[in-house]
Enzyme design. Structure first.
Site, PDB file in Angstrom:
ATOM      1  N   GLU A  38       0.844  -1.204   0.000  1.00  0.00           N
ATOM      2  CA  GLU A  38       0.000   0.000   0.000  1.00  0.00           C
ATOM      3  C   GLU A  38       0.877   1.250   0.000  1.00  0.00           C
ATOM      4  OE1 GLU A  38      -3.675   1.809   2.684  1.00  0.00           O
ATOM      5  OE2 GLU A  38      -2.195   0.497   3.634  1.00  0.00           O
ATOM      6  N   LYS A 103      -9.538   2.466  -2.693  1.00  0.00           N
ATOM      7  CA  LYS A 103      -9.781   1.855  -1.385  1.00  0.00           C
ATOM      8  C   LYS A 103     -11.125   2.295  -0.820  1.00  0.00           C
ATOM      9  CE  LYS A 103      -7.490   1.497   3.174  1.00  0.00           C
ATOM     10  NZ  LYS A 103      -6.316   1.977   3.949  1.00  0.00           N
ATOM     11  N   CYS A 137      -5.463  -3.039   2.567  1.00  0.00           N
ATOM     12  CA  CYS A 137      -5.240  -2.916   4.006  1.00  0.00           C
ATOM     13  C   CYS A 137      -6.524  -3.019   4.847  1.00  0.00           C
ATOM     14  CB  CYS A 137      -4.485  -1.623   4.293  1.00  0.00           C
ATOM     15  SG  CYS A 137      -3.600  -1.628   5.879  1.00  0.00           S
TER      16      CYS A 137
END
Length: 250
Positions: A38, A103, A137
């Site tokens: 990330e 995300k 994540c």
């Protein structure tokens, strides 16, 4: 299919330094797909106006190395588009074809939700006979969003997940593999970031039964995704047929 992740000690806010480090790690390495962590070009940074790509710097780098290595690359970077900031995960193929996922679940504990804009779509990429769900994540903590509707074979999680909470990271990766009857490859960074958070080596790939199938060599972790083995496992254990039906309001 061979997937290799690079456990990078990301240099804080230094795109050029990180690009050079990645190229060094790639020397004499071959895989069908390389994963980067990330925000691989900057570290997990909330100074979005300072670090975000405005000219697709990270994407152009991925395209360059993908063409040079003749293989696919995936990882996330901070991006500015139309006055908004995104934590954007790219999937780049050697011919330059690119898909991306913004995300969805932003890490409110760090204030990410105050700086970046959440994505609104699940993104699945088909490459060399494998369907990959792209995730970043904190998405790992939200199983509903990642639920397998028989539309993917593997989940890719790229992360900056600190050592303090690494137990949750490892347990949840295995859980996502088991409940979704899929491969799960979780790539984490290593080292210490600009916020003095420490990241231990904790990248893994799990098979659909929760078995670890990755092996590590230096700063690299690799796994072979055997689709025949996965298909046989799914035919024998048809648990996905009994899943609940639901829709997600985004």
């Amino acid at each position: 299919m061979k997937v290799t992740g690079l456990n990078l000690d990301i240099v804080w806010k230094d795109k050029t330094g990180n690009f050079k480090a990645i190229e060094k790690e790639l020397q004499n390495q071959e895989a069908d797909l390389f994963l980067l962590p990330e925000m691989f070009s900057t570290g997990f940074c909330m100074d979005a106006s300072e670090v975000s790509d405005r000219n697709e710097e990270s994407l152009e780098f991925l395209k360059k190395i993908s063409k040079e290595k003749n293989t696919a690359f995936s990882g996330s970077a901070p991006v500015e588009q139309d006055g908004r900031f995104y934590n954007r995960m790219y999937f780049v193929q050697p011919d330059g074809e690119t898909l991306f996922y913004n995300k969805r679940h932003l890490f409110s504990f760090s204030g990410e939700d105050k700086v970046y804009t959440p994505g609104k779509e699940r993104v699945i990429v088909s490459y060399k006979g494998v369907r990959f769900l792209l995730q970043v994540c904190y998405d790992l903590r939200f199983p509903v969003f990642a639920r397998n509707n028989n539309d993917y074979d593997a989940i890719l999680y790229v992360a900056n997940w600190p050592e303090k909470r690494v137990g949750a990271w490892e347990h949840l990766l295995k859980a996502r593999a088991i409940e979704n009857l899929s491969f799960v490859f979780g790539l984490n960074r290593i080292g210490t970031d600009g916020n003095n958070l420490f990241y231990q080596e904790s990248s893994h790939c799990f098979f659909a039964d929760g078995k670890e199938i990755s092996h590590k060599n230096g700063n690299r972790v690799s796994a072979e995704l055997d689709m025949n083995e996965l298909e046989d496992f799914r035919k024998h254990f048809q648990f996905l047929n009994d899943r609940d039906d639901f829709s997600i309001q985004l």
